[in-house]
Design a protein around this motif. Sequence first.
Motif, PDB file in Angstrom:
ATOM      1  N   SER A  82     -12.635  50.667   7.002  1.00  0.00           N
ATOM      2  CA  SER A  82     -12.265  50.355   5.622  1.00  0.00           C
ATOM      3  C   SER A  82     -12.568  48.891   5.321  1.00  0.00           C
ATOM      4  CB  SER A  82     -10.793  50.657   5.385  1.00  0.00           C
ATOM      5  OG  SER A  82      -9.993  49.789   6.156  1.00  0.00           O
ATOM      6  N   ILE A 101     -14.921  48.115   2.246  1.00  0.00           N
ATOM      7  CA  ILE A 101     -14.435  47.262   1.167  1.00  0.00           C
ATOM      8  C   ILE A 101     -15.410  46.128   0.886  1.00  0.00           C
ATOM      9  CG2 ILE A 101     -12.698  45.476   0.701  1.00  0.00           C
ATOM     10  CD1 ILE A 101     -10.643  47.439   1.848  1.00  0.00           C
ATOM     11  N   ASP A 121     -18.505  46.105   1.192  1.00  0.00           N
ATOM     12  CA  ASP A 121     -19.850  46.548   0.832  1.00  0.00           C
ATOM     13  C   ASP A 121     -20.882  46.234   1.902  1.00  0.00           C
ATOM     14  OD1 ASP A 121     -19.075  47.501  -1.698  1.00  0.00           O
ATOM     15  OD2 ASP A 121     -19.007  45.444  -2.423  1.00  0.00           O
ATOM     16  N   LEU A 178     -22.054  48.229   4.203  1.00  0.00           N
ATOM     17  CA  LEU A 178     -22.294  49.527   4.808  1.00  0.00           C
ATOM     18  C   LEU A 178     -23.402  49.467   5.851  1.00  0.00           C
ATOM     19  CD1 LEU A 178     -21.397  52.486   4.581  1.00  0.00           C
ATOM     20  CD2 LEU A 178     -23.341  52.873   3.087  1.00  0.00           C
ATOM     21  N   GLU A 218     -23.490  50.418   9.786  1.00  0.00           N
ATOM     22  CA  GLU A 218     -24.392  51.397  10.393  1.00  0.00           C
ATOM     23  C   GLU A 218     -25.167  50.789  11.556  1.00  0.00           C
ATOM     24  OE1 GLU A 218     -26.579  52.951   7.109  1.00  0.00           O
ATOM     25  OE2 GLU A 218     -25.164  54.609   6.880  1.00  0.00           O
TER      26      GLU A 218
END
Lengths: 190, 190, 190, 190
Positions: free
Chosen positions: B104, B108, B110, B112, B116
């Motif tokens: 999270s 939150i 951004d 991502l 990954e």
Amino acid sequence: MSQTKKTQIISAAKQLLAEHGIENIKVNDIVKQAGVAQGTFYLYFRSKSALIPEIAAELIGELLQIQREKLSQVVRTSDKIDIIIDTSFEVSRSYRGLLSLCYSGLAINDELSEWERIYEPYKTFIEEILEAGKAEGEVTQQIATSSAAQMMISLIEETTERVHLHEDETEVPHEKEQLRTFLKRALLHV
Amino acid sequence: MSQTKKTQIISAAKQLLAEHGIENIKVNDIVKQAGVAQGTFYLYFRSKSALIPEIAAELIGELLQIQREKLSQVVRTSDKIDIIIDTSFEVSRSYRGLLSLCYSGLAINDELSEWERIYEPYKTFIEEILEAGKAEGEVTQQIATSSAAQMMISLIEETTERVHLHEDETEVPHEKEQLRTFLKRALLHV
Amino acid sequence: MSQTKKTQIISAAKQLLAEHGIENIKVNDIVKQAGVAQGTFYLYFRSKSALIPEIAAELIGELLQIQREKLSQVVRTSDKIDIIIDTSFEVSRSYRGLLSLCYSGLAINDELSEWERIYEPYKTFIEEILEAGKAEGEVTQQIATSSAAQMMISLIEETTERVHLHEDETEVPHEKEQLRTFLKRALLHV
Amino acid sequence: MSQTKKTQIISAAKQLLAEHGIENIKVNDIVKQAGVAQGTFYLYFRSKSALIPEIAAELIGELLQIQREKLSQVVRTSDKIDIIIDTSFEVSRSYRGLLSLCYSGLAINDELSEWERIYEPYKTFIEEILEAGKAEGEVTQQIATSSAAQMMISLIEETTERVHLHEDETEVPHEKEQLRTFLKRALLHV
DNA sequence: TATGAATGAGTCTTCATTCAT
DNA sequence: GATGAATGAAGACTCATTCAT
């Protein structure tokens, strides 16, 4: 009429929540978007974090209602799973990231039980489907419906969120197909 | 030697992160716990949120290393899945809630792709196992290894987190068993 | 009424600014002196440095108003210069160092154009005086009013600041006299 | 050799100071630019603010030396003023804004006397020129050389800074001409 | 002399919440 | 009910300075 204000606030919050994260939106943003005064927010919500459960509940309610409707005439569990996946993808798309934000928002606030209370009806709904499937001999007896429902929900949610966060619509059909296969293998008789 | 300070900070952060949420811990808390000065934190981390990926990476690294070790002599995919589940439960227990907090935290912010990138090696590890299983005829050809690996990881992570958040150790064996069954049904030939 | 708070803040800031430098006063000091809350400052000013232009504008406005008033009945440019010098000394005394602090504050923040916008009306005012003096044949045609006005303002400002910073009132009359002579020689016909 | 380090630091600081403001450069920036260690700075300067006077002194010294040289063969005060203006414009251009930054930097730090000590030799130099001009009957007796020197310096400095901050080289000749006229009218016999 | 990791006091700014109107 | 100005606690981050090597 006073309900209108609350509705406006929730709508605004949902919109902003989907665009930004929970920690990134301010009460000020919400009320501005909703077109109400700062103080009005506290007329309807005890605090900022009290907003999340309400939104989550609304979301789940929406999802539940849509699925109930679409599944009313469906008989085979296999078809039900297809529909559940499809509608989940649709709802998730319009609320891009909102569900997981709700989740993390709640987790952060240590309101796990609150979260479970909200999810309760949806989980029950899925459990009932699996139970019925077991009765029909379509769903494997190997798995407890409670656990299976939970895993099914998690898996669908996680997948839809992930796919939508990627903003690459082209991979949606493939991922959906994979999810379908995965779930059916796990739950249904071969 | 200067690495020590960074290590101290990460350790302290991991500890606090597992106890509280990311938004609930202050840099001040971390440095106090780590026994270093406020400024020292910023010598090693650009910002508070830059800390999360590093911790996540360390966590994944740890998980990966443990599993690689334990799986080195194992042949059957079915056994591998058992071991992966078992070790995941163990690691997750000691980091209670940390993984999803990391998640999270990243979501939150951004980041991502950062997330990954961190998960990459672990996903590859799982994919290779599934690929090998396919070659052996143990894993179904129905599912693409990439998607399957992702779903498998999500499901294990979500389940371990959920079970551990409940703080009721008695249900662990049952949930573990359910997860095992679910996963094997989905992935392996009957 | 809400204007009151802003006024309070500006007053407090002016006072503190005159005593200390811009870099030496804290927002905390200002609000304490103004008797308002920390957050109130940011209701009226985007940031600490956004405060300076507003104060400068107020100062210039004050100076302009006083001089306009005092010059309303004066005819000869020579007399006007005397009055401008006198009033500048007075205003500068009560704001000891504030003008140049404003200047450096702005210069530091690279808001040169902002500064010029603020100074604009005053410069125009002086230019008009010189222009009128030229029409009357009192001011030399040798110098362009724009440049002359700028130089006149700079010289007066610099001198008043310098004299007041020395805190030796005894030399004021002499310096004032010297400034008068210098300016009149430069601007007026012999 | 150790002098080298100090020189490097001063050079770096001059460069950075000209680009940014005093409050906007960090000791860290300076040492990085200078290619020395953080601690080395404090081997040569008691503190960050102790750096400014040294730079200012160097600047003034440079200006003084250049002008002394260029004026060595010049006889008429009028010509001297021309040369002083020209060289000031040149030096000011290469140190764009540095002088006034020094000034405000010192003013902010309440080290006015320090500043005056540094400016002393230059002021004396200008005074001597004016004194000599008086003796020759070229400079007016109306003005005290001390005040006149101060005003002349201020005016030149202010004008050069202003012109160069505008970064519009086309207006330089005109402003220079205006300054020349203004100063000569003020100081010389008609 | 030179280094640069470590320090920690200092300060700006944010933002959820309140309350007089 | 509705407003929005005011609040002030809280916390991230900076950066001049030190000191062990």
